[in-house]
Design a protein around this motif. Structure first.
Motif, PDB file in Angstrom:
ATOM      1  N   ASP A   1     -26.434 -36.446 -17.602  1.00  0.00           N
ATOM      2  CA  ASP A   1     -27.252 -37.190 -18.579  1.00  0.00           C
ATOM      3  C   ASP A   1     -27.563 -38.572 -18.019  1.00  0.00           C
ATOM      4  O   ASP A   1     -28.680 -39.068 -18.113  1.00  0.00           O
ATOM      5  CB  ASP A   1     -26.496 -37.378 -19.902  1.00  0.00           C
ATOM      6  N   VAL A   2     -26.519 -39.184 -17.474  1.00  0.00           N
ATOM      7  CA  VAL A   2     -26.640 -40.575 -17.021  1.00  0.00           C
ATOM      8  C   VAL A   2     -25.912 -40.748 -15.690  1.00  0.00           C
ATOM      9  O   VAL A   2     -24.789 -40.256 -15.537  1.00  0.00           O
ATOM     10  CB  VAL A   2     -25.987 -41.553 -18.032  1.00  0.00           C
ATOM     11  N   ILE A   3     -26.543 -41.464 -14.760  1.00  0.00           N
ATOM     12  CA  ILE A   3     -25.827 -41.923 -13.564  1.00  0.00           C
ATOM     13  C   ILE A   3     -25.761 -43.444 -13.621  1.00  0.00           C
ATOM     14  O   ILE A   3     -26.765 -44.124 -13.871  1.00  0.00           O
ATOM     15  CB  ILE A   3     -26.501 -41.422 -12.269  1.00  0.00           C
ATOM     16  N   ILE A   4     -24.556 -43.937 -13.423  1.00  0.00           N
ATOM     17  CA  ILE A   4     -24.301 -45.389 -13.429  1.00  0.00           C
ATOM     18  C   ILE A   4     -23.996 -45.775 -11.983  1.00  0.00           C
ATOM     19  O   ILE A   4     -23.174 -45.120 -11.331  1.00  0.00           O
ATOM     20  CB  ILE A   4     -23.076 -45.711 -14.322  1.00  0.00           C
ATOM     21  N   ILE A   5     -24.658 -46.805 -11.481  1.00  0.00           N
ATOM     22  CA  ILE A   5     -24.393 -47.225 -10.096  1.00  0.00           C
ATOM     23  C   ILE A   5     -23.507 -48.468 -10.131  1.00  0.00           C
ATOM     24  O   ILE A   5     -23.911 -49.513 -10.650  1.00  0.00           O
ATOM     25  CB  ILE A   5     -25.699 -47.529  -9.334  1.00  0.00           C
ATOM     26  N   GLY A   6     -22.292 -48.341  -9.592  1.00  0.00           N
ATOM     27  CA  GLY A   6     -21.382 -49.476  -9.535  1.00  0.00           C
ATOM     28  C   GLY A   6     -20.193 -49.324 -10.472  1.00  0.00           C
ATOM     29  O   GLY A   6     -20.364 -48.951 -11.643  1.00  0.00           O
ATOM     30  N   ALA A   7     -18.997 -49.586  -9.951  1.00  0.00           N
ATOM     31  CA  ALA A   7     -17.768 -49.477 -10.759  1.00  0.00           C
ATOM     32  C   ALA A   7     -17.042 -50.812 -10.847  1.00  0.00           C
ATOM     33  O   ALA A   7     -15.822 -50.890 -10.761  1.00  0.00           O
ATOM     34  CB  ALA A   7     -16.855 -48.397 -10.191  1.00  0.00           C
ATOM     35  N   GLY A   8     -17.830 -51.889 -10.997  1.00  0.00           N
ATOM     36  CA  GLY A   8     -17.243 -53.184 -11.367  1.00  0.00           C
ATOM     37  C   GLY A   8     -17.030 -53.193 -12.874  1.00  0.00           C
ATOM     38  O   GLY A   8     -17.066 -52.147 -13.536  1.00  0.00           O
ATOM     39  N   PHE A   9     -16.840 -54.382 -13.437  1.00  0.00           N
ATOM     40  CA  PHE A   9     -16.580 -54.455 -14.878  1.00  0.00           C
ATOM     41  C   PHE A   9     -17.754 -53.885 -15.686  1.00  0.00           C
ATOM     42  O   PHE A   9     -17.550 -53.326 -16.760  1.00  0.00           O
ATOM     43  CB  PHE A   9     -16.283 -55.898 -15.284  1.00  0.00           C
ATOM     44  N   SER A  10     -18.988 -53.995 -15.164  1.00  0.00           N
ATOM     45  CA  SER A  10     -20.138 -53.432 -15.890  1.00  0.00           C
ATOM     46  C   SER A  10     -20.082 -51.909 -15.919  1.00  0.00           C
ATOM     47  O   SER A  10     -20.155 -51.282 -16.982  1.00  0.00           O
ATOM     48  CB  SER A  10     -21.456 -53.849 -15.217  1.00  0.00           C
ATOM     49  N   GLY A  11     -19.980 -51.314 -14.745  1.00  0.00           N
ATOM     50  CA  GLY A  11     -20.010 -49.847 -14.660  1.00  0.00           C
ATOM     51  C   GLY A  11     -18.829 -49.198 -15.348  1.00  0.00           C
ATOM     52  O   GLY A  11     -18.949 -48.139 -15.973  1.00  0.00           O
ATOM     53  N   MET A  12     -17.669 -49.859 -15.270  1.00  0.00           N
ATOM     54  CA  MET A  12     -16.470 -49.278 -15.895  1.00  0.00           C
ATOM     55  C   MET A  12     -16.638 -49.199 -17.413  1.00  0.00           C
ATOM     56  O   MET A  12     -16.376 -48.165 -18.028  1.00  0.00           O
ATOM     57  CB  MET A  12     -15.243 -50.152 -15.553  1.00  0.00           C
TER      58      MET A  12
ATOM     59  N   GLU B   1      -7.807 -52.237 -12.418  1.00  0.00           N
ATOM     60  CA  GLU B   1      -7.124 -50.955 -12.162  1.00  0.00           C
ATOM     61  C   GLU B   1      -6.404 -50.465 -13.419  1.00  0.00           C
ATOM     62  O   GLU B   1      -6.398 -49.272 -13.722  1.00  0.00           O
ATOM     63  CB  GLU B   1      -6.151 -51.111 -10.992  1.00  0.00           C
ATOM     64  N   HIS B   2      -5.818 -51.403 -14.146  1.00  0.00           N
ATOM     65  CA  HIS B   2      -5.144 -51.042 -15.402  1.00  0.00           C
ATOM     66  C   HIS B   2      -6.148 -50.428 -16.393  1.00  0.00           C
ATOM     67  O   HIS B   2      -5.866 -49.416 -17.037  1.00  0.00           O
ATOM     68  CB  HIS B   2      -4.487 -52.289 -16.002  1.00  0.00           C
ATOM     69  N   VAL B   3      -7.325 -51.056 -16.482  1.00  0.00           N
ATOM     70  CA  VAL B   3      -8.354 -50.537 -17.404  1.00  0.00           C
ATOM     71  C   VAL B   3      -8.775 -49.124 -16.967  1.00  0.00           C
ATOM     72  O   VAL B   3      -8.917 -48.215 -17.803  1.00  0.00           O
ATOM     73  CB  VAL B   3      -9.566 -51.501 -17.455  1.00  0.00           C
ATOM     74  N   ALA B   4      -8.946 -48.950 -15.654  1.00  0.00           N
ATOM     75  CA  ALA B   4      -9.339 -47.626 -15.146  1.00  0.00           C
ATOM     76  C   ALA B   4      -8.277 -46.581 -15.494  1.00  0.00           C
ATOM     77  O   ALA B   4      -8.596 -45.451 -15.889  1.00  0.00           O
ATOM     78  CB  ALA B   4      -9.557 -47.694 -13.633  1.00  0.00           C
ATOM     79  N   ASP B   5      -7.005 -46.955 -15.360  1.00  0.00           N
ATOM     80  CA  ASP B   5      -5.909 -46.020 -15.694  1.00  0.00           C
ATOM     81  C   ASP B   5      -5.872 -45.741 -17.191  1.00  0.00           C
ATOM     82  O   ASP B   5      -5.785 -44.599 -17.629  1.00  0.00           O
ATOM     83  CB  ASP B   5      -4.547 -46.628 -15.292  1.00  0.00           C
ATOM     84  N   ARG B   6      -5.947 -46.837 -17.941  1.00  0.00           N
ATOM     85  CA  ARG B   6      -5.767 -46.739 -19.396  1.00  0.00           C
ATOM     86  C   ARG B   6      -6.814 -45.842 -20.048  1.00  0.00           C
ATOM     87  O   ARG B   6      -6.528 -45.081 -20.966  1.00  0.00           O
ATOM     88  CB  ARG B   6      -5.848 -48.145 -20.001  1.00  0.00           C
ATOM     89  N   PHE B   7      -8.058 -45.932 -19.522  1.00  0.00           N
ATOM     90  CA  PHE B   7      -9.147 -45.145 -20.108  1.00  0.00           C
ATOM     91  C   PHE B   7      -9.539 -43.964 -19.209  1.00  0.00           C
ATOM     92  O   PHE B   7     -10.596 -43.367 -19.400  1.00  0.00           O
ATOM     93  CB  PHE B   7     -10.354 -46.053 -20.394  1.00  0.00           C
ATOM     94  N   ASP B   8      -8.687 -43.683 -18.242  1.00  0.00           N
ATOM     95  CA  ASP B   8      -8.878 -42.517 -17.366  1.00  0.00           C
ATOM     96  C   ASP B   8     -10.305 -42.475 -16.801  1.00  0.00           C
ATOM     97  O   ASP B   8     -11.000 -41.458 -16.883  1.00  0.00           O
ATOM     98  CB  ASP B   8      -8.569 -41.230 -18.169  1.00  0.00           C
ATOM     99  N   LEU B   9     -10.720 -43.599 -16.226  1.00  0.00           N
ATOM    100  CA  LEU B   9     -12.116 -43.706 -15.784  1.00  0.00           C
ATOM    101  C   LEU B   9     -12.366 -43.026 -14.441  1.00  0.00           C
ATOM    102  O   LEU B   9     -13.442 -42.469 -14.206  1.00  0.00           O
ATOM    103  CB  LEU B   9     -12.516 -45.188 -15.687  1.00  0.00           C
TER     104      LEU B   9
END
Ligand code: FAD
Ligand code: N01
Length: 526
Positions: free
Chosen positions: A5-16, A89-97
Motif C-alpha cells: 500500500d505504502v513505501i516509506i523511504i528512510g528509517a529515522g525518527f520520521s520513517g519509524m 533502537e528502544h522505540v524500534a524494539d518496543r513497537f516491533d518496527l
C-alpha cells in the motif's frame, strides 16, 4: 515484484513513526526502505565525538505514546548521540518496527504510473517494488556536502567526515585538523581538544554559540512527567516547536539596562532561545545588532586572546540567520595551548599535501583531518532519487528552488508525500514536533482516502504557487535570507539560493495546514 500500500523511504525518527501510524494504527501494508543498517537516521550516521542534541531531550523526543514518554529516562538535559541512538533502537524494539524495514538498501528511482495509479520504486540492487503511496522520510540533513580541495587524495593521514565518523578511533597524541565551524565542527572541536596533541581549526565563517548549561535531566523530567501532554501541547503551539520565552517588547523599546537583563536571563537559561526574547530581533537590523553585540561580548569575555576572540566573532550576517549552535565549552577551548585557529578568509586553503594542509601563510602537518563541512540540506536527499512523473523529473521542477504545497506534496507528483519537506518549518524547529505533525497529517490523509475509496491525491498548481510565494514573501520580511547559509542552499556550489524552510513558526504553520486541509482545499482527489 512485491506490492505494498505504502513505501516509506528512510528509517529515522520520521520513517519509524510513519510506519507505526500506518501499519499498527491503521492496518496498511507498509514497507520502509533504509540505506543504513539500522534505525535512527541522523543518530545512526553522525557518530563523531561530541555529537549531541541542541534541543532539550524532554522536548526532542516522541510524544505520541504516553507509555513511551513515561518509561524512558533521559540522563542529560541535552543527550549525546549514543543515548539518542539507543532511544531510537528502544522505540524500534518496543513497537516491533524492524520486521517491516528493509535495511542496507538505497532507493534510486521513483516512477509514477498514471494508468495503474501507483509508484514503481527501484533500489540500488536493481529490484523494483510498487506502492500506491510513497512517503519520503529521507531527512533534511542526510546528504553530506563533500567539498573537494586540490591534492585531497594525496593526504597520507586519516581523513574523517563527521557524518561517517569511524568508531573506535583514538586521537590521543595526534595532530588533528578540523575544517568547518558549524554545529558539527563546534561539537567535535570541543570534544577532541583535550585528548589530542595539537588541534588546528580551519574556520571560514564563525558561528554564534549559546551555552547549553548541560546537566542531569532528572529534575526537568520529574517536573514534566505528571502532565507531559500539556507540556507537548504548548510546544506544538510555539514558534520553534519547543518552549522558549517569546518576548513581546521590542528590544529597541527597552533601555540598555532592561535589554541587558533580558539577554542575561536568556544566556543563563541557555540553548537556542536568544532571539525569541524580542519580537524585532529577527526582522529589524538595529534590533538584531543589539543581540549580536551582546553575543560577541560573551565571546570576548571567554576567549583570553583578543585577536582570537575577534576572529571567532561573527560580523558578516545577522544573528539567527545562520543556525546558531549550542555549546559546552567551545570558546574556552581556544584558551588551551594546544588549540590554534586559522581564519580562512585571511589565509585560504591552497591544497592538501601528503602530510597535511598548505595555506597561503604556510604548511601544517597533521595525522588526522576531520571534515565538518555540512549537508546538502532539505532538497539533497530528494534530488538524489530519480523521481519521475508524467514525463517530468522532480529535480528539474525544483531546479530554481523547491515548489511544494504546504511542504507536504508537489504538483505533478501525485501520491508522494514529504515529511518535514522544504517550505515547512522543519529545520527551523524542534524537528520532533514537526515530524509528528507531518506523519500524523499523512496518516490521517491516507485513512480518509481509503475510507472514501479515493486512489489519487495531488495538490493544485494554483495552491502550490500561492504557497511558494507566501514562503518567499514571508522569508523576505525577515533577516533570514541575508546570510550565505545552508537554509538558503548557499553552501552547495550551483544550488539555487532560495530560503528553504517556512519561516512563520510551528504554531502558525499548524493552524494554516489544519485550516487549509479541513476540506482538502488545494488538493485534487480522484
Ligand atoms: P533522518 O534522521 O535524516 O533519516 C533519514 C533516513 O533516510 C536516513 O537514515 C537515510 O539513510 C535514509 N535515506 C535517505 N535517502 C534514502 C534513500 N534514497 N534510500 C534509502 N534510505 C534513504 N534536529 C533537532 O530538532 N534537534 C537537534 O538537536 C538536532 N540535532 C542534529 C544533529 C546532527 C548531527 C544533525 C545532522 C541533525 C540534527 N538535527 C536536529 C536534525 C535531524 O536531522 C532531525 O532532528 C531528525 O533526526 C530527522 O529525522 P528524519 O527521520 O526526518 O531524517
Ligand atoms: O554543517 P554547517 P554542520 N571550505 O553547514 C564550513 C544540525 N546539527 O554539520 O559557514 C571551508 O552548519 C562552513 O563554512 P561557511 C544543525 O541544524 C545540529 O555543522 O559555509 N569551510 C561551516 O563552517 C546544523 O545547523 C547539531 O563559511 C567550509 C561548516 O563547514 C546542521 O545540522 C550538530 C567549506 C559547515 O557547517 C548542519 O551543521 C550537528 C569549504 N569548502 C548538526 N565548506 C546539534 O548541535 C563548508 N565549510 C544538535
Amino acid at each position: 515484484m512485491s506490492q505494498h500500500d505504502v513505501i516509506i523511504i528512510g528509517a529515522g525518527f520520521s520513517g519509524m513513526y510513519q510506519l507505526y501510524t500506518l501499519r499498527d494504527q491503521l492496518g496498511f501494508d507498509a514497507l520502509v526502505i533504509e540505506a543504513g543498517d539500522d534505525v535512527g537516521g541522523t543518530w545512526y550516521w553522525n557518530r563523531y565525538p561530541g555529537a549531541r542534541v541542541d534541543i532539550q531531550s524532554i522536548e526532542y523526543s516522541y510524544s505520541f505514546s504516553e507509555e513511551l514518554q513515561q518509561e524512558w529516562d533521559w540522563t542529560e538535559r541535552y543527550s549525546a548521540q549514543p543515548e539518542i541512538r539507543a532511544y531510537a533502537e528502544h522505540v524500534a524494539d518496543r513497537f516491533d518496527l524492524r520486521r517491516d524495514i528493509l535495511f542496507g538498501t538505497r532507493v534510486t528511482a521513483l516512477d509514477w504510473d498514471e494508468s495503474a495509479t501507483e509508484w514503481t520504486v527501484t533500489t540500488a540492487d536493481g529490484q523494483t517494488r510498487t506502492a500506491r503511496f510513497v512517503i519520503a522520510a529521507t531527512g533534511c540533513l542526510s546528504v553530506p556536502s563533500r567539498p573537494r580541495f586540490a591534492g585531497m587524495d594525496d593526504f597520507e593521514g586519516d581523513l574523517y567526515w563527521t557524518s561517517e565518523y569511524p568508531q573506535g578511533t583514538d586521537l590521543s597524541g595526534k595532530r588533528v585538523a578540523v575544517i568547518g565551524t558549524g554545529s558539527s565542527g563546534l561539537q567535535v572541536i570541543t570534544a577532541v581538544a583535550p585528548e589530542v596533541a595539537d588541534l588546528t581549526v580551519f574556520q571560514r565563517t564563525p558561528s554564534y554559540a549559546i551555552p547549553a548549561h548541560n546537566e542531569p535531566a532528572d529534575a526537568r523530567l520529574a517536573a514534566v512527567r505528571p502532565d507531559y501532554e500539556s507540556f507537548r501541547e504548548a510546544s506544538r503551539a510555539s514558534l520553534l516547536g519547543f518552549q522558549c520565552v517569546e518576548g513581546a517588547i521590542p528590544v529597541l523599546e527597552l533601555t540598555e539596562d532592561a535589554a541587558r537583563v533580558e539577554l542575561d536571563s536568556a544566556w543563563a537559561e541557555g540553548g537556542l532561545c536568544l532571539n525569541t526574547r524580542f519580537p524585532d530581533a529577527g526582522t529589524d537590523p538595529a534590533a538584531n545588532a543589539v543581540v549580536a553585540e551582546y553575543a560577541r561580548g560573551q565571546i570576548r569575555a571567554k576567549v583570553t586572546d583578543p585577536v582570537v576572540a575577534e576572529k571567532l566573532s561573527p560580523r558578516t550576517y545577522p544573528i539567527g540567520s545562520k543556525r546558531m549552535c549550542v555549546d559546552t565549552g567551545y570558546y574556552e577551548t581556544y584558551n588551551r595551548p594546544n588549540v590554534h585557529l586559522v581564519d580562512l578568509r585571511e589565509t585560504p586553503i591552497e591544497r592538501f599535501t601528503p602530510t597535511g594542509i598548505a595555506t597561503m601563510s604556510g604548511d601544517y602537518a597533521f595525522d588526522v583531518i576531520i571534515m565538518a563541512t555540512g549537508f546538502d540540506a532539505m532538497t539533497g536527499a530528494l534530488n538524489a532519487i530519480d523521481i519521475r512523473a508524467g514525463g517530468q523529473r522532480l529535480a528539474d521542477k525544483w531546479a530554481h528552488g523547491p515548489r511544494t504545497y504546504l511542504g507536504l506534496m508537489s504538483h505533478g507528483f501525485p501520491n508522494l508525500f514529504t515529511v518535514t519537506g522544504p517550505q515547512s518549518p522543519s529545520v527551523l524547529s524542534n524537528m520532533m514536533t514537526s515530524i509528528e505533525f507531518h506523519v500524523e497529517w499523512i496518516a490521517d490523509t491516507l485513512k480518509y482516502l481509503r475510507e472514501n475509496d479515493i486512489q489519487r491525491i495531488e495538490p493544485d498548481l494554483d495552491a502550490e504557487d500561492n504557497w511558494v510565494r507566501t514562503n518567499n514573501d514571508l522569508a523576505n520580511l525577515t533577516l533570514m535570507p541575508q546570510a550565505a547559509s545552508w537554509y538558503m542552499g548557499a553552501n552547495i556550489p550551483g544550488k539555487e539560493q532560495v530560503f528553504l524552510p517556512f519561516v512563520g513558526g510551528v504554531g502558525l504553520y499548524r493552524q494554516v495546514v489544519q485550516g487549509m486541509t479541513l476540506n482538502h482545499h488545494g488538493f485534487e482527489l480522484a
